[in-house]
Design an enzyme around this catalytic site. Sequence first.
Site, PDB file in Angstrom:
ATOM      1  N   ALA A  49       0.798  -1.227   0.000  1.00 12.77           N
ATOM      2  CA  ALA A  49       0.000   0.000   0.000  1.00 12.77           C
ATOM      3  C   ALA A  49       0.827   1.272   0.000  1.00 12.77           C
ATOM      4  O   ALA A  49       0.405   2.294  -0.558  1.00 12.77           O
ATOM      5  CB  ALA A  49      -0.957  -0.001   1.197  1.00 12.77           C
ATOM      6  N   GLY A  52      -0.539   5.007   0.129  1.00  4.74           N
ATOM      7  CA  GLY A  52      -1.982   4.812   0.104  1.00  4.74           C
ATOM      8  C   GLY A  52      -2.747   5.492  -1.007  1.00  4.74           C
ATOM      9  O   GLY A  52      -3.970   5.550  -0.956  1.00  4.74           O
ATOM     10  N   LYS A  54      -3.294   4.517  -4.149  1.00  6.48           N
ATOM     11  CA  LYS A  54      -4.179   3.546  -4.787  1.00  6.48           C
ATOM     12  C   LYS A  54      -5.190   2.991  -3.787  1.00  6.48           C
ATOM     13  O   LYS A  54      -6.321   2.668  -4.156  1.00  6.48           O
ATOM     14  CB  LYS A  54      -3.359   2.426  -5.430  1.00  6.48           C
ATOM     15  CG  LYS A  54      -2.496   2.894  -6.603  1.00  6.48           C
ATOM     16  CD  LYS A  54      -1.741   1.729  -7.226  1.00  6.48           C
ATOM     17  CE  LYS A  54      -0.866   2.208  -8.383  1.00  6.48           C
ATOM     18  NZ  LYS A  54       0.239   3.089  -7.904  1.00  6.48           N
ATOM     19  N   CYS A 172       5.998   0.449 -11.596  1.00  4.41           N
ATOM     20  CA  CYS A 172       6.299   1.691 -12.305  1.00  4.41           C
ATOM     21  C   CYS A 172       7.647   1.529 -12.999  1.00  4.41           C
ATOM     22  O   CYS A 172       8.503   2.406 -12.955  1.00  4.41           O
ATOM     23  CB  CYS A 172       6.278   2.898 -11.371  1.00  4.41           C
ATOM     24  SG  CYS A 172       7.384   2.780  -9.952  1.00  4.41           S
TER      25      CYS A 172
END
Length: 237
Positions: A49, A52, A54, A172
């Site tokens: 996470a 946070g 997303k 990413c």
Amino acid sequence: MGLILEEKAFIFRTRAFQEGLFEVQDEGSQLISLLTEARPGQVVVDGCAGGGGKTLHLAALMEGKGRLYAFDIHEARLRELRPRARRADVHNIRLHVLPHNRASIVRRLYGKADVVLVDAPCSGTGVLRRNPDAAWKITPERVAALVEQQRQILEAYAPLVRPGGRLVYATCSLLPAENEQQIHTFLNAHPEFTLIPAAEVLARQGIALPHQTDAFLRIEPTTHGTDGFFAAVLVRS
């Protein structure tokens, strides 16, 4: 809904931001959350996470209904999510700092999650336009270590997905070793999972992306004007 500002603005000082009416997130990052198609009432797990971003998007997709678990092994990263969730008035997020990715809270969710999102640690080659100095830290040894870490995280979180549920893997990064090759390795070891076209998932939500030639989602700064992202959507039979 996502909005793009065409000129500089001090949006963090606005009343709307202080009241939790919006969050700031890259367009590409938002697309990753949409691949989950998370719905109200589901059991959803955000396995890495971090801050946070997303997680909060998933909470919005769930309309605050259901159980949303936010896991991370780094307490400092997860700490940022608490005030963000309070500002957004989100109450269905269950935060857990894990000693490791096979902690008891993770094992208790085996076979129970409708959606598991693994936004894996990666080389960050997709976000070098934001942090170009990071390129000096990317070495073959570093990438090899990350690939192994990603593999272990996938192995730890795949058992949480219920039959018919969904596993979304994202990075990413623009490197095949962390992306396509990682997924092919996982699928070879887990025939119970099937890769479904990410473009079809987004099309159901009215989103069409150019230059998607296979089942994977690939977003590149030079093509799409966003950060670079990769994602794969896997369904458990």
